[in-house]
Motif scaffolding. Structure first.
Motif, PDB file in Angstrom:
ATOM      1  N   ASP B 150       1.166  -1.059  -0.423  1.00  0.00           N
ATOM      2  CA  ASP B 150       0.128  -0.259   0.087  1.00  0.00           C
ATOM      3  C   ASP B 150       0.801   0.702  -0.277  1.00  0.00           C
ATOM      4  N   ILE B 163      -2.180  -1.330  -5.185  1.00  0.00           N
ATOM      5  CA  ILE B 163      -3.276  -0.812  -6.629  1.00  0.00           C
ATOM      6  C   ILE B 163      -1.572  -0.635  -8.444  1.00  0.00           C
ATOM      7  N   GLU B 165      -2.352   2.193  -9.014  1.00  0.00           N
ATOM      8  CA  GLU B 165      -2.783   2.855  -8.659  1.00  0.00           C
ATOM      9  C   GLU B 165      -3.209   4.894 -10.093  1.00  0.00           C
ATOM     10  N   ALA B 168      -6.477   2.661 -12.075  1.00  0.00           N
ATOM     11  CA  ALA B 168      -7.427   3.193 -11.876  1.00  0.00           C
ATOM     12  C   ALA B 168      -7.985   4.780 -11.699  1.00  0.00           C
ATOM     13  N   SER B 279     -11.131   4.671  -3.053  1.00  0.00           N
ATOM     14  CA  SER B 279     -10.628   3.583  -1.547  1.00  0.00           C
ATOM     15  C   SER B 279     -11.942   2.547  -1.352  1.00  0.00           C
ATOM     16  N   ILE B 294     -13.658   4.358  -6.391  1.00  0.00           N
ATOM     17  CA  ILE B 294     -12.254   3.005  -6.646  1.00  0.00           C
ATOM     18  C   ILE B 294     -12.620   1.909  -5.821  1.00  0.00           C
ATOM     19  N   ASP B 295     -12.777   0.291  -6.081  1.00  0.00           N
ATOM     20  CA  ASP B 295     -12.720  -0.687  -4.804  1.00  0.00           C
ATOM     21  C   ASP B 295     -11.438  -1.443  -4.701  1.00  0.00           C
ATOM     22  N   GLN B 296     -10.711  -0.428  -3.773  1.00  0.00           N
ATOM     23  CA  GLN B 296      -9.645  -1.751  -3.844  1.00  0.00           C
ATOM     24  C   GLN B 296      -9.238  -3.068  -3.126  1.00  0.00           C
ATOM     25  N   PRO B 297      -9.241  -3.760  -3.256  1.00  0.00           N
ATOM     26  CA  PRO B 297      -9.369  -5.301  -2.938  1.00  0.00           C
ATOM     27  C   PRO B 297      -8.077  -5.403  -1.572  1.00  0.00           C
ATOM     28  N   LYS B 328      -4.810  -5.806  -8.999  1.00  0.00           N
ATOM     29  CA  LYS B 328      -6.285  -4.647  -9.945  1.00  0.00           C
ATOM     30  C   LYS B 328      -7.001  -4.280  -9.072  1.00  0.00           C
ATOM     31  N   SER B 329      -7.795  -3.243  -9.188  1.00  0.00           N
ATOM     32  CA  SER B 329      -8.513  -2.344  -8.364  1.00  0.00           C
ATOM     33  C   SER B 329     -10.095  -2.131  -9.373  1.00  0.00           C
ATOM     34  N   ASN B 330     -10.739  -2.132  -9.006  1.00  0.00           N
ATOM     35  CA  ASN B 330     -12.021  -1.856  -9.994  1.00  0.00           C
ATOM     36  C   ASN B 330     -12.385  -0.635  -9.731  1.00  0.00           C
TER      37      ASN B 330
END
Lengths: 340, 340
Positions: B150, B163, B165, B168, B279, B294-297, B328-330
Motif C-alpha cells: 500500500d 494497487i 494506482e 485506477a 477506496s 475505486i474499490d481496492q481489494p 487490480k482495483s476496479n
DNA sequence: AACGTTACCGCAAACGTTTGCGTAGTTATT
DNA sequence: AATAACTACGCAAACGTTTGCGGTAACGTT
C-alpha cells in the motif's frame, strides 16, 4: 546474504571475558565493575547485539507476547479497542498477536489452542456470537491468564471489561423521553448476547421509571443486527397502526438502516420519528441527519483490558478476584433526535 | 494454580523410552515403529503435550511469527488488508504481530527494531507519510525479509504490493469524461506520497489522451487528505469564475467532504458537479448521493503480500528479485456520477 | 559360519541465555 | 597478623528440543 548474528559468546571472546560476565554486564548486575560494563555495552552496540528472544523465553518461560482474539478486525469499534491494546502494550514492553475468529466458534477454539502453543503470556478475547463450548476457554484459563472484553459472558469466571451497557441504553432512551417521545421502539438481537440483553434491560428500565407502558409490538428482534435489517424493521414499524415516534436501535448500522428507510418514506427525523443508535461509528456523522448515539471509548476499553491482564500476568499466584470493570460511555446528541 | 506442563522428558520417563525416540515418534520419523509411535502419541495427547515453542525456535531459528507495521489500524482499508494477512497466515501456520506506527517515523523505526528483537521471520510494512530515514529499513532487510504494501517507496529495494494506482485513477477520470464532463478538478496530497503521485499521473494521462487542457487552477493540493480539507477545497473551487464540472478526490473521505460542501450550496450532484472518490470505504455508500469510487481489494493485497513474504522466508538464499506486484482495483459507479 | 542389511532405538551435543555457587584478589576490621 | 567482608569475575548447570551418529538385535544371504 544473511548477516552473522552476534551472541554473548562472541562478545565474551573479543573482550576476553566469560559469557556470564557479559550477560551480567548487559543486565546491569551490581557484581560487575563500571569499566567492564561500559566496555561490554559499547562492543554490544557496535556489533548490534540483540538478545535471542528464544533463548531468553526458553529459560524464563516468558514470551512478553499477548494474544488477542476478536470476532472481526475490520469492525471499526473493534479496531479502536485494538489500538488501545497496542499502544498500552508498546508502553509495557509487550508484543501483541492478533487473530480473527470471524464469528466462527471452531475457529475461536482453534485460535485459543495455537495461542497457547505460541506461548503467549496472556490472552485478551472478545467472544463470537453464540459462543457455546465454554469448557476449552475455561481449560486454557488454568494455564494462562485470560480476560474478556466487549463481547463477554458471565458464565466464564474471569475479569471482564465492558461498557456500562445498561446505563448507556437507559440514558439514550431517557433522552428520547425528555424530548417528548412517548412511544419508543427498540431493535435488538434475537439470539442471546450480553450486550443486547443489557441494552434491552436499560430500555425497559427507562420506560418503567417514566411510567411508559411497554408494548411488545414495537420491540423488534433480529438475528443479525445489520443495516439491511434496520431497514426491514423500519418497514414493519411503519406498517403498524400505531406507529412509534422514536426508534432506539441497538447498533449504529441498524440505526442508519432505520434512517434510510424513514427518509425513503419522507418521514421527518426527528420530528415524526427520532432515531438513536449505539457505538458512535464514523458513519453516524456521515448519514443525514447525523445520528444521536452512544460513544464507546474503544481505546480505553483496550488499554484497560491489557492493564488488568498484565496485572494478572505479573502476579500469577495471588488470586486477584474476578472483576467486571465498566468503562463509562456517553450519549452524543445529534440531529436525529434534536432539531436545531 | 498453574498446571504442570508436560515435556518430552516426562513422556519418555513414563514410557521407558529415550527423549529422542519420543521426539521422533511425534514427528513421524521413519526410524520409529508404528506401535511405539502410537503409544507415544496417545500419551502425549492424554497429557495434553504442547511442544515448547521457545525450545523449538531456539534450535531452528524460526519463530513462525510475522511482524506487520501499519500507520493506522483503525483505518478501514488497512483493516481489510490486515484481515487478508491474518487469514492467509492462519492457513500457512504463521502468527502475526501487529504494530501501529501512528504515522510517526521514530515509532516506525522503533517498531522495526523490536520486531527484530522478537525474532520475527519476516516483516510486512506500510510506510508512514514522509518516511525519510530509509537506512534502518534497508539495514533490517539484510537480517530478515521485508515486503512493503500500500504505502510504499521505490527507494527501498524490496518487493512491493500495490494497487494499480495510476490505471485506477485513469479509469476514474476517463469515466468522468465519458459522462460528458470537461473540466475535472483533482484534490491530491501536497507532500510526496507514492499513491497520490501515481493517481495524479493517472489523472493527467486521462486528460491528455482525451485532449483536455490541464488547468492548474483546479489542481488542488492539501497536506492532510481529510474530510474537512475536502470541504475547504470545494469552497475554493466554487469561488472560481470558471467552476469545474467534476471533482476527482484522491480519497473517499475527501470526496465525502466535497459532497457535503456541494450539498450545502445546493449544487446538484452529478448534474452540476460530479464527484469521484478512491477506496470504496463503507462511508461511500452511506453518503447521499452514494459515491462513485475505486474499490481496492484490501484482503487480496494482504494475502498477496504475505504469500510473497513466506516465499522469501522459505528460500532465503536465492535472490528472487524485486517485484512490484500490482493488484487490480476496479471502478464502482454510483449516484455521484450517474443520475438514474 | 561369516557377513551384510534392516529396523529400531539411545547417546550426546548443540542452540543462547541466566544464575547459583565458587573463588581469587583486595580492602577493612579486630 | 589473622580474619572477615567485599569486589569482580568465571564455572557449569539448566531450560526443552532436534539430530547426527552409533549401536544392538534380528534376519537374510552367501
Amino acid at each position: 546474504m544473511k548477516k552473522k548474528i552476534t551472541t554473548l559468546k562472541e562478545i565474551a571472546k573479543q573482550l576476553n571475558l566469560s559469557i556470564s560476565t557479559v550477560s551480567r554486564a548487559l543486565n546491569d548486575h551490581p557484581d560487575i565493575s563500571e569499566s567492564t560494563k561500559e566496555k561490554v555495552k559499547r562492543l554490544a552496540n557496535d556489533l548490534s547485539y540483540v538478545p535471542n528472544i528464544f533463548a531468553k523465553g526458553f529459560r524464563s518461560h516468558k514470551s512478553n507476547i499477548i494474544g488477542v482474539i476478536v470476532p472481526s478486525i475490520t469492525h471499526y469499534f473493534t479496531a479502536t479497542i485494538l489500538k488501545g491494546i497496542l499502544d498500552e502494550a508498546a508502553i509495557k514492553g509487550y508484543r501483541v498477536i492478533i487473530s480473527e475468529s470471524d464469528n466462527d466458534i471452531s475457529k475461536q477454539t482453534e485460535m485459543l489452542k495455537t495461542m497457547m502453543q505460541f506461548g503467549v503470556d496472556g490472552i485478551l478475547m472478545s467472544l463470537t456470537k453464540r459462543t457455546r463450548n465454554i469448557e476449552n476457554i475455561i481449560k486454557t484459563m488454568d494455564t494462562v491468564p485470560l480476560i474478556l472484553f466487549d463481547k463477554v459472558s458471565n458464565k466464564i469466571p474471569c475479569t471482564q471489561i465492558v461498557i456500562n451497557e445498561e446505563e448507556a441504553a437507559f440514558d439514550a432512551v431517557e433522552h428520547l423521553i425528555n424530548i417528548g417521545k412517548k412511544r419508543i421502539a427498540i431493535i435488538k438481537e434475537s439470539e442471546y448476547s450480553y450486550n443486547s440483553e443489557k441494552r434491552y434491560t436499560g430500555y425497559l428500565r427507562a420506560l418503567n421509571e417514566h411510567n411508559i407502558a411497554i408494548d411488545e409490538k414495537i420491540i423488534l428482534s433480529v438475528e443479525d443486527i445489520t443495516l439491511k435489517q434496520g431497514r426491514r424493521m423500519t418497514n414493519i414499524l411503519l406498517s403498524l397502526k400505531n406507529r412509534p415516534d422514536a426508534v432506539f436501535a441497538i447498533t449504529d448500522s441498524a440505526a442508519i438502516g432505520v434512517v434510510q428507510a424513514l427518509k425513503k418514506f419522507k418521514i421527518k427525523i426527528p420530528e415524526d420519528i427520532a432515531v438513536v443508535g449505539f457505538s458512535n461509528s464514523i458513519h453516524s456523522t456521515i448519514i443525514e441527519p447525523m445520528l444521536t448515539t452512544i460513544d464507546q471509548p474503544g481505546e480505553r476499553i483496550g488499554s484497560t483490558a491489557i492493564k488488568y491482564l498484565i496485572e494478572e500476568i505479573d502476579n500469577p499466584n495471588e488470586f486477584t478476584g474476578i472483576k467486571t470493570v465498566e468503562i463509562k460511555s456517553n450519549l452524543i446528541i445529534r440531529d436525529s433526535t434534536f432539531s436545531s
